[in-house]
Scaffold this motif. Sequence first.
Motif, PDB file in Angstrom:
ATOM      1  N   VAL A 291       0.834  -1.202   0.000  1.00 46.77           N
ATOM      2  CA  VAL A 291       0.000   0.000   0.000  1.00 46.77           C
ATOM      3  C   VAL A 291       0.868   1.250   0.000  1.00 46.77           C
ATOM      4  O   VAL A 291       0.622   2.205  -0.772  1.00 46.77           O
ATOM      5  CB  VAL A 291      -0.954   0.002   1.213  1.00 46.77           C
ATOM      6  N   TYR A 292       1.909   1.275   0.837  1.00 44.18           N
ATOM      7  CA  TYR A 292       2.791   2.447   0.896  1.00 44.18           C
ATOM      8  C   TYR A 292       3.466   2.683  -0.451  1.00 44.18           C
ATOM      9  O   TYR A 292       3.452   3.813  -0.980  1.00 44.18           O
ATOM     10  CB  TYR A 292       3.846   2.266   1.987  1.00 44.18           C
ATOM     11  N   MET A 293       4.083   1.627  -1.010  1.00 43.51           N
ATOM     12  CA  MET A 293       4.797   1.808  -2.273  1.00 43.51           C
ATOM     13  C   MET A 293       3.847   2.173  -3.403  1.00 43.51           C
ATOM     14  O   MET A 293       4.150   3.028  -4.241  1.00 43.51           O
ATOM     15  CB  MET A 293       5.598   0.540  -2.606  1.00 43.51           C
ATOM     16  N   ARG A 294       2.674   1.565  -3.425  1.00 41.97           N
ATOM     17  CA  ARG A 294       1.699   1.881  -4.475  1.00 41.97           C
ATOM     18  C   ARG A 294       1.252   3.336  -4.399  1.00 41.97           C
ATOM     19  O   ARG A 294       1.101   4.004  -5.429  1.00 41.97           O
ATOM     20  CB  ARG A 294       0.496   0.941  -4.370  1.00 41.97           C
ATOM     21  N   ASP A 295       1.069   3.842  -3.188  1.00 47.58           N
ATOM     22  CA  ASP A 295       0.686   5.252  -3.030  1.00 47.58           C
ATOM     23  C   ASP A 295       1.777   6.180  -3.558  1.00 47.58           C
ATOM     24  O   ASP A 295       1.487   7.217  -4.174  1.00 47.58           O
ATOM     25  CB  ASP A 295       0.399   5.562  -1.563  1.00 47.58           C
ATOM     26  N   ARG A 300       3.670   9.788  -8.495  1.00 45.21           N
ATOM     27  CA  ARG A 300       4.522   9.969  -9.674  1.00 45.21           C
ATOM     28  C   ARG A 300       3.721   9.761 -10.951  1.00 45.21           C
ATOM     29  O   ARG A 300       3.913  10.474 -11.943  1.00 45.21           O
ATOM     30  CB  ARG A 300       5.682   8.976  -9.619  1.00 45.21           C
ATOM     31  N   ARG A 301       2.834   8.777 -10.944  1.00 47.16           N
ATOM     32  CA  ARG A 301       1.999   8.487 -12.117  1.00 47.16           C
ATOM     33  C   ARG A 301       1.196   9.703 -12.528  1.00 47.16           C
ATOM     34  O   ARG A 301       1.186  10.106 -13.705  1.00 47.16           O
ATOM     35  CB  ARG A 301       1.064   7.310 -11.781  1.00 47.16           C
ATOM     36  N   TYR A 323       4.460   2.355 -15.330  1.00 52.22           N
ATOM     37  CA  TYR A 323       4.920   2.891 -16.604  1.00 52.22           C
ATOM     38  C   TYR A 323       3.861   3.810 -17.197  1.00 52.22           C
ATOM     39  O   TYR A 323       2.655   3.595 -17.024  1.00 52.22           O
ATOM     40  CB  TYR A 323       5.175   1.761 -17.617  1.00 52.22           C
ATOM     41  N   VAL A 324       4.341   4.831 -17.930  1.00 52.71           N
ATOM     42  CA  VAL A 324       3.479   5.594 -18.820  1.00 52.71           C
ATOM     43  C   VAL A 324       4.010   5.390 -20.235  1.00 52.71           C
ATOM     44  O   VAL A 324       5.186   5.093 -20.435  1.00 52.71           O
ATOM     45  CB  VAL A 324       3.424   7.087 -18.456  1.00 52.71           C
ATOM     46  N   TYR A 368       8.206   5.012 -13.841  1.00 54.22           N
ATOM     47  CA  TYR A 368       8.239   5.913 -12.698  1.00 54.22           C
ATOM     48  C   TYR A 368       8.602   5.173 -11.411  1.00 54.22           C
ATOM     49  O   TYR A 368       8.210   5.560 -10.302  1.00 54.22           O
ATOM     50  CB  TYR A 368       6.951   6.717 -12.540  1.00 54.22           C
ATOM     51  N   ALA A 369       9.422   4.138 -11.575  1.00 61.39           N
ATOM     52  CA  ALA A 369      10.003   3.447 -10.420  1.00 61.39           C
ATOM     53  C   ALA A 369      11.282   4.164 -10.020  1.00 61.39           C
ATOM     54  O   ALA A 369      12.364   3.579  -9.948  1.00 61.39           O
ATOM     55  CB  ALA A 369      10.273   1.985 -10.767  1.00 61.39           C
ATOM     56  N   ASN A 370      11.160   5.446  -9.788  1.00 60.66           N
ATOM     57  CA  ASN A 370      12.271   6.296  -9.385  1.00 60.66           C
ATOM     58  C   ASN A 370      11.694   7.349  -8.446  1.00 60.66           C
ATOM     59  O   ASN A 370      10.474   7.531  -8.398  1.00 60.66           O
ATOM     60  CB  ASN A 370      12.947   6.935 -10.604  1.00 60.66           C
TER      61      ASN A 370
END
Length: 391
Positions: A291-295, A300-301, A323-324, A368-370
């Motif tokens: 939940v934390y990481m997804r938020d 970023r998304r 990803y976008v 956006y894994a940054n």
Amino acid sequence: MINYSDFLNKEVAAIKPSGIRRFFDIASEMDDVISLSIGEPDFSTPYHIREAGIDALEQGKTWYSPNRGFMELRNEISHWFSRKYQVDYDPSTEVLVSVGGSEAIDLCLRTLVNPGDEVLIVVPSFVCYIPMTELAMGIPVPVQTTAEDNFRLTAENLRRHITPKSKVLVFPFPNNPTGAVMRREHLEEIAAVVKEHNLMVLSDELYSELTYGDEPHTTIASLPGMKERTIVINGFSKAYAMTGWRLGFAVGPEPIITHMTKVHQYAIMSAPTMAQYAAVEALRNGDKDIVYMRDQYDLRRRLLVDTLNQLGLTCFEPEGAFYVFPDIRSTGLTSEEFCEKLLYSQHVAVIPGNAFGDCGEGFVRIAYANSLENVKEALRRIKVFLDTLEK
């Protein structure tokens, strides 16, 4: 002098290297690069999960596991599936622990595909499906999705590609590279076609936990009549930031999992022991971490989608993965030209869309894994890059 080409397997020799790794390798040799190229979470594996792996090492739990994986882990995978999707799998016969999700995909295709069988592959999609199908002596049949359909697979589109040789549908949702998802109403239409034409489904659900909005991910295996004709691939890399632990799993009908296990048995034997103990902890106590990481990914998304659209790079809103997939055709550049010029001029690494299938030409994948700070700086540099193109 030895002519090594005479010794090479022709199928292996014909396979092109991954288009993802090419840009990653270039970026790794440059300074001050912001890499939005690889699907690598910027989070460390949560401490309690790392601690479980460390404890396994300290207790000397370094022996081989059973081929299918430790029963303790298979029980947890079965419970997790039942808890999430109300689908029950027998941990003794219907669960297989693999070395990452990629191995499970390979095992599934090698188990199901005979020479000449057609494998329907939703594209754009991850780079491994077509080469793995070819290595299994199958015939890959790309089924193109479009931005107009939010990169979802439609029943009409699927029907157009089915022939008497069609055997397997590779169904990768949430999707890499587009971020598209298939909601239950969309899955029901696909399931009807699959049952009508007696297809098997390889459902790659590695990004299932990274689904945004109020409606959680639905597995196609949960639909009536679909559990018996679906092999679900999932794993720990993305949801729990465990990429380096190399652990995935497959669940599906006992006859298929049994034969997949035979291939796994001879090619790999078993997944890493300490990683399996860490995965048990992840499944038992890792929901809050997800939940934390997804938020954080969600922040970023939304920033990326809003800003890219403001910059004139049309970008539909992805509802899954990290990803976008913006449309860059307005720049007049090809996907590879765009990525090369952006990398060399502004030191921002993204991936050309055609790395994920020919239909990805005209798009680029931005991961956006940054960190949010790096995403903001990358967007600033992209704006500078686009401004220079207009001059």
